[in-house]
Motif scaffolding. Structure first.
Motif, mmCIF file in Angstrom:
data_model
loop_
_atom_site.group_PDB
_atom_site.id
_atom_site.type_symbol
_atom_site.label_atom_id
_atom_site.label_comp_id
_atom_site.label_asym_id
_atom_site.label_seq_id
_atom_site.Cartn_x
_atom_site.Cartn_y
_atom_site.Cartn_z
ATOM 1 N N ASN A 108 -0.014 -7.124 -4.682
ATOM 2 C CA ASN A 108 0.697 -5.972 -4.121
ATOM 3 C C ASN A 108 -0.354 -4.898 -3.892
ATOM 4 O O ASN A 108 -0.794 -4.238 -4.826
ATOM 5 C CB ASN A 108 1.770 -5.496 -5.114
ATOM 6 C CG ASN A 108 2.419 -4.197 -4.668
ATOM 7 O OD1 ASN A 108 2.260 -3.760 -3.525
ATOM 8 N ND2 ASN A 108 3.163 -3.559 -5.566
ATOM 9 N N LYS A 120 -0.151 -2.125 -2.383
ATOM 10 C CA LYS A 120 0.365 -0.738 -2.373
ATOM 11 C C LYS A 120 -0.232 0.017 -1.177
ATOM 12 O O LYS A 120 -0.474 -0.587 -0.143
ATOM 13 C CB LYS A 120 0.083 -0.058 -3.711
ATOM 14 C CG LYS A 120 0.564 -0.934 -4.879
ATOM 15 C CD LYS A 120 0.592 -0.233 -6.194
ATOM 16 C CE LYS A 120 1.093 -1.213 -7.261
ATOM 17 N NZ LYS A 120 1.273 -0.632 -8.550
ATOM 18 N N HIS A 164 10.526 -2.387 -5.889
ATOM 19 C CA HIS A 164 9.391 -2.053 -6.758
ATOM 20 C C HIS A 164 9.684 -0.734 -7.476
ATOM 21 O O HIS A 164 10.292 0.171 -6.896
ATOM 22 C CB HIS A 164 8.099 -1.947 -5.935
ATOM 23 C CG HIS A 164 6.899 -1.854 -6.810
ATOM 24 N ND1 HIS A 164 6.493 -0.663 -7.374
ATOM 25 C CD2 HIS A 164 6.038 -2.804 -7.258
ATOM 26 C CE1 HIS A 164 5.421 -0.899 -8.129
ATOM 27 N NE2 HIS A 164 5.125 -2.182 -8.067
ATOM 28 N N GLU A 206 7.937 1.765 -8.066
ATOM 29 C CA GLU A 206 7.456 2.962 -7.367
ATOM 30 C C GLU A 206 8.432 3.379 -6.276
ATOM 31 O O GLU A 206 8.610 4.567 -6.008
ATOM 32 C CB GLU A 206 6.048 2.704 -6.794
ATOM 33 C CG GLU A 206 5.005 2.727 -7.905
ATOM 34 C CD GLU A 206 3.802 1.828 -7.663
ATOM 35 O OE1 GLU A 206 3.555 1.426 -6.516
ATOM 36 O OE2 GLU A 206 3.105 1.518 -8.653
ATOM 37 N N GLU A 221 8.536 -6.420 -14.178
ATOM 38 C CA GLU A 221 7.436 -5.446 -14.250
ATOM 39 C C GLU A 221 7.852 -4.260 -15.129
ATOM 40 O O GLU A 221 8.510 -3.331 -14.640
ATOM 41 C CB GLU A 221 7.108 -4.929 -12.852
ATOM 42 C CG GLU A 221 6.634 -5.994 -11.897
ATOM 43 C CD GLU A 221 5.711 -5.416 -10.833
ATOM 44 O OE1 GLU A 221 4.570 -5.856 -10.757
ATOM 45 O OE2 GLU A 221 6.132 -4.507 -10.102
ATOM 46 N N ALA A 272 3.867 -0.487 -17.900
ATOM 47 C CA ALA A 272 2.664 -1.323 -17.830
ATOM 48 C C ALA A 272 2.009 -1.276 -16.457
ATOM 49 O O ALA A 272 0.899 -1.768 -16.279
ATOM 50 C CB ALA A 272 3.026 -2.771 -18.178
ATOM 51 N N ILE A 273 2.690 -0.675 -15.471
ATOM 52 C CA ILE A 273 2.171 -0.715 -14.101
ATOM 53 C C ILE A 273 1.066 0.323 -13.916
ATOM 54 O O ILE A 273 1.295 1.519 -14.110
ATOM 55 C CB ILE A 273 3.307 -0.481 -13.082
ATOM 56 C CG1 ILE A 273 4.302 -1.643 -13.158
ATOM 57 C CG2 ILE A 273 2.747 -0.337 -11.675
ATOM 58 C CD1 ILE A 273 5.505 -1.486 -12.268
ATOM 59 N N GLY A 274 -0.103 -0.170 -13.584
ATOM 60 C CA GLY A 274 -1.225 0.715 -13.274
ATOM 61 C C GLY A 274 -1.761 1.480 -14.464
ATOM 62 O O GLY A 274 -2.570 2.393 -14.320
ATOM 63 N N GLY A 286 2.294 -5.936 -14.081
ATOM 64 C CA GLY A 286 2.022 -4.744 -14.893
ATOM 65 C C GLY A 286 0.690 -4.936 -15.581
ATOM 66 O O GLY A 286 0.613 -5.555 -16.646
ATOM 67 N N SER A 287 -0.363 -4.471 -14.887
ATOM 68 C CA SER A 287 -1.727 -4.566 -15.430
ATOM 69 C C SER A 287 -2.135 -5.999 -15.768
ATOM 70 O O SER A 287 -2.888 -6.220 -16.712
ATOM 71 C CB SER A 287 -1.901 -3.647 -16.639
ATOM 72 O OG SER A 287 -1.695 -2.298 -16.262
ATOM 73 N N MET A 288 -1.646 -6.987 -15.000
ATOM 74 C CA MET A 288 -2.189 -8.335 -15.174
ATOM 75 C C MET A 288 -3.583 -8.327 -14.566
ATOM 76 O O MET A 288 -3.787 -7.766 -13.485
ATOM 77 C CB MET A 288 -1.317 -9.399 -14.499
ATOM 78 C CG MET A 288 -1.739 -10.816 -14.913
ATOM 79 S SD MET A 288 -0.912 -12.135 -13.998
ATOM 80 C CE MET A 288 0.543 -12.397 -14.957
ATOM 81 N N LEU A 342 2.701 -10.643 -10.221
ATOM 82 C CA LEU A 342 2.653 -9.670 -9.129
ATOM 83 C C LEU A 342 1.552 -8.692 -9.544
ATOM 84 O O LEU A 342 1.674 -7.994 -10.558
ATOM 85 C CB LEU A 342 4.012 -8.976 -8.965
ATOM 86 C CG LEU A 342 4.128 -7.986 -7.803
ATOM 87 C CD1 LEU A 342 3.774 -8.633 -6.465
ATOM 88 C CD2 LEU A 342 5.555 -7.413 -7.719
ATOM 89 N N ILE A 343 0.495 -8.703 -8.774
ATOM 90 C CA ILE A 343 -0.739 -8.066 -9.210
ATOM 91 C C ILE A 343 -1.042 -6.854 -8.343
ATOM 92 O O ILE A 343 -1.155 -7.000 -7.118
ATOM 93 C CB ILE A 343 -1.945 -9.035 -9.048
ATOM 94 C CG1 ILE A 343 -1.571 -10.501 -9.316
ATOM 95 C CG2 ILE A 343 -3.134 -8.582 -9.862
ATOM 96 C CD1 ILE A 343 -1.237 -10.849 -10.705
ATOM 97 N N GLY A 344 -1.208 -5.697 -8.933
ATOM 98 C CA GLY A 344 -1.553 -4.493 -8.180
ATOM 99 C C GLY A 344 -3.066 -4.320 -8.131
ATOM 100 O O GLY A 344 -3.758 -4.915 -7.310
ATOM 101 N N GLY A 345 -3.579 -3.499 -9.032
ATOM 102 C CA GLY A 345 -4.994 -3.126 -9.036
ATOM 103 C C GLY A 345 -5.951 -4.310 -8.888
ATOM 104 O O GLY A 345 -6.880 -4.269 -8.069
HETATM 105 P P1 PGA Z 1 -0.747 -3.181 -11.503
HETATM 106 O O1 PGA Z 1 0.515 -3.136 -10.507
HETATM 107 O O2 PGA Z 1 -1.178 -4.626 -11.570
HETATM 108 O O3 PGA Z 1 -1.770 -2.292 -10.886
HETATM 109 O O4 PGA Z 1 -0.264 -2.691 -12.824
HETATM 110 C C1 PGA Z 1 1.472 -4.148 -10.503
HETATM 111 C C2 PGA Z 1 2.574 -3.787 -9.531
HETATM 112 O O5 PGA Z 1 2.911 -2.600 -9.418
HETATM 113 O O6 PGA Z 1 3.135 -4.663 -8.855
#
Ligand code: PGA
Length: 255
Positions: A13, A15, A99, A101, A171, A175-177, A216-218, A236-239
């Motif tokens: 993801n 973003k 999501h 956000e 998520e 834990a997200i970001g 969430g911060s995976m 689901l991977i953000g950063g």
């Molecule tokens: P993150 O985001 O891996 O940066 O915590 C995950 C997400 O918001 O899908």
């Protein structure tokens, strides 16, 4: 629930990151590191304006293309919105809905999440429906309740025949970001609760086949433990999805 044969899906993801030229470079960086891998589905969920470039860059690769949101109406006077058929025609196969956000900053509710999921499924897209508790909800001991409610409402009136195109991403909002991850056991437990909700609504076999991701911060360091859990079928991977080396490590861990 006994050990299942898992289908795994790793989705990035992005973003609000990456211009079209940066998107092209990132996809080629990811592809060069994961080509030849077959053990899991890989998706990149890109900003709308990156879709044409990303469609061209992922063509003929194992990387599938996703978007990050979709409107629930088919067309009309909805300034700034994008419909499911627009995404589909541009080669998008997956879309994230609900999501946290979007729920937090853009007024998304369980009702609109459900409407978006239905519109996307009806257009033939795969949906990644996000659910997850806030920190105060976890501290109040109501995580299971919150996530069950979000799951039930998101799936309202979605027929069983469409469930093969549904992924649920657990998520935890805290834990997200943040760099904080749920423990493997806590994440697995909540994914198990989601699976039980789906089992109650659609039956055991649909629930067993459902892909439930953790998000969430995976990252490259913690992915192996999380992905080994019985109820976790991907991430689901953000950063970490913006770093080709790290994203490739996560894809490898899902093989
Ligand atoms: P993150 O985001 O891996 O940066 O915590 C995950 C997400 O918001 O899908």
């Amino acid at each position: 629930m006994s050990t299942r044969k898992k289908r795994k899906v790793i989705a990035g993801n992005w973003k609000m990151n990456m211009t079209p030229s940066e998107a092209k470079e990132l996809i080629s960086g990811i592809y060069s590191r994961i080509k030849g891998k077959k053990g899991c589905d890989v998706v990149v969920c890109v900003p709308f304006v990156d879709i044409p470039v990303a469609a061209a860059a992922t063509k003929g690769t194992i990387i599938k293309l996703g978007a990050q949101n979709v409107h629930f109406e088919q067309k009309g006077a909805y300034t700034g919105e994008i419909s499911a058929s627009m995404l589909k025609e541009c080669g998008v196969q997956y879309v994230i809905v609900g999501h946290s956000e979007r729920r937090e900053y853009f007024g998304e509710t369980d009702e609109t999440v459900n409407k978006r999921a239905k519109a996307a499924l009806e257009a033939g897209l795969n949906v990644i429906i996000c659910v997850g508790e806030k920190l105060e909800e976890r501290e109040a001991g109501i995580t299971g309740e919150v996530v069950s409610r979000q799951t039930k409402l998101a799936l309202q009136d979605i027929p069983v025949t469409m469930m093969q195109n549904v992924i649920i991403a657990y998520e935890p909002v805290w834990a997200i970001g943040t760099g904080k991850t749920a423990s493997n056991e806590d994440a697995d437990e909540v994914c198990g609760i989601i699976r039980a909700v789906v089992s109650g609504k659609y039956g055991k076999s649909v629930a067993r086949g459902l892909v439930i991701q953790y998000g969430g911060s995976m990252n490259a360091k913690n992915c192996e433990g999380l992905l080994a859990m019985n109820n976790i079928d991907g991430g689901l991977i953000g950063g970490a999805s913006l770093k080709p080396d790290d994203f490739a490590v996560i894809v490898n861990a899902a093989q």
